[in-house]
Design an enzyme around this catalytic site. Structure first.
Site, mmCIF file in Angstrom:
data_model
loop_
_atom_site.group_PDB
_atom_site.id
_atom_site.type_symbol
_atom_site.label_atom_id
_atom_site.label_comp_id
_atom_site.label_asym_id
_atom_site.label_seq_id
_atom_site.Cartn_x
_atom_site.Cartn_y
_atom_site.Cartn_z
ATOM 1 N N ARG A 36 36.020 68.719 -9.993
ATOM 2 C CA ARG A 36 34.583 68.697 -9.714
ATOM 3 C C ARG A 36 34.076 70.060 -9.245
ATOM 4 O O ARG A 36 32.943 70.439 -9.548
ATOM 5 C CB ARG A 36 34.272 67.586 -8.718
ATOM 6 C CG ARG A 36 34.580 66.225 -9.334
ATOM 7 C CD ARG A 36 34.144 65.044 -8.517
ATOM 8 N NE ARG A 36 34.534 63.815 -9.195
ATOM 9 C CZ ARG A 36 34.182 62.603 -8.798
ATOM 10 N NH1 ARG A 36 33.432 62.443 -7.713
ATOM 11 N NH2 ARG A 36 34.584 61.533 -9.465
ATOM 12 N N ASP A 140 20.664 55.146 -3.559
ATOM 13 C CA ASP A 140 21.857 55.929 -3.853
ATOM 14 C C ASP A 140 21.637 57.323 -3.281
ATOM 15 O O ASP A 140 20.490 57.764 -3.117
ATOM 16 C CB ASP A 140 22.112 56.002 -5.362
ATOM 17 C CG ASP A 140 23.577 56.303 -5.673
ATOM 18 O OD1 ASP A 140 24.320 55.366 -5.980
ATOM 19 O OD2 ASP A 140 23.969 57.486 -5.586
#
Length: 276
Positions: A36, A140
């Site tokens: 990532r 979220d």
């Protein structure tokens, strides 16, 4: 080429994502952190990780960093027994009331779960001939997945994500065929009208909801990304927004932890709040 990622940078990223978002990535997730960071470097043209981390600590690139490190695995009507429990146990009685019925979908990801909840509610209203107001609040921390969710447009592989046969999906989605196994599902306005999306970090000390606001809370397959002691804090916060008699749905591998004495457990990680 992105700069080389060493163990020091991996450890810095682990520390910062925990500090910023509360997400816990233990050492067995080092390869995920590396991948990532590498993608982030390509997306943001990072040439020096030390400089990047210094800027991140000053608040720059914070949302990009959060979005890079969130996991967004979800499907329509995932763990379908929770939706059937709503229809069969909760909604027949509850939709007879004139009181609004509110659902919170925590960690809503790209939106498949809240749209599944919304379709279930509208289907139940038809079945039980109810005029009750229903709504779904979806939250979220990742702004990129929230934008996807608001759009409500999906390509679904029906082999990987079997869809329910107990409601007519075409009543709630515009559906077309993409290929042999995939369909395109676009959420209809009737779903969007009862849905709202907002950014919220579950590790925040308070959430922007009213006390005992929700009849049902879905918090599934997200607690696993937090330390156990932080899971406890999140559950306690969510619990304060759930009505007495309300239902909390957790993911199959998650636990109610220290709240066990405040709930009736109905099986399949279904918990009914019986006391504050």
């Amino acid at each position: 080429m992105p700069p080389t990622i060493n163990q020091t940078y991996i450890n810095q990223a682990r520390t910062l994502i925990y500090k910023i978002a509360g997400l816990y990535l233990p050492t067995n997730k080092d390869s995920i952190i590396k991948n990532r960071l590498d993608k982030l470097a390509r997306d943001l043209d990072i040439e020096d990780y030390e400089e990047f981390f210094s800027e991140l600590k000053r608040g720059l690139y914070k949302q990009d960093f959060i979005n890079a490190f969130t996991t967004n695995k979800t499907d329509f009507f995932r763990e379908g027994f929770h939706f059937k429990d709503m229809i069969d146990r909760i909604l027949p009685q509850r939709l007879l009331s004139d009181e609004p019925f509110r659902v919170l979908c925590a960690a809503s990801s790209t939106g498949e779960e809240p749209y599944s909840i919304a379709a279930t509610l509208l289907f139940a209203k038809e079945v039980y001939q109810s005029t009750a107001q229903v709504s779904v609040q979806a939250i979220d921390i990742d702004t990129s997945v929230l934008e996807t969710a608001k759009a409500g447009k999906y390509v679904v592989d029906t082999h990987l994500n079997p869809l329910p046969d107990w409601l007519e999906l075409k009543d709630y989605f515009d559906i077309s065929t993409k290929d042999k196994h995939k369909i395109i599902m676009n959420a209809k306005q009737c779903l969007k009208d009862i849905l709202s999306f907002k950014q919220q970090n579950l590790s925040d000390k308070t959430y922007s909801f009213g006390v005992k606001e929700f009849d049902v809370i879905f918090c599934r397959n997200v607690l696993i990304y937090f330390k156990v002691e932080d899971q406890e804090k999140i559950l306690n916060r969510l619990f304060s927004y759930l009505k007495i008699g309300g239902t909390l749905y957790l993911g199959h591998s998650e636990s109610i932890l220290g709240l066990a004495y405040k709930v009736d457990r109905l099986g399949q990680n279904i918990f009914v709040k019986v006391m504050e």
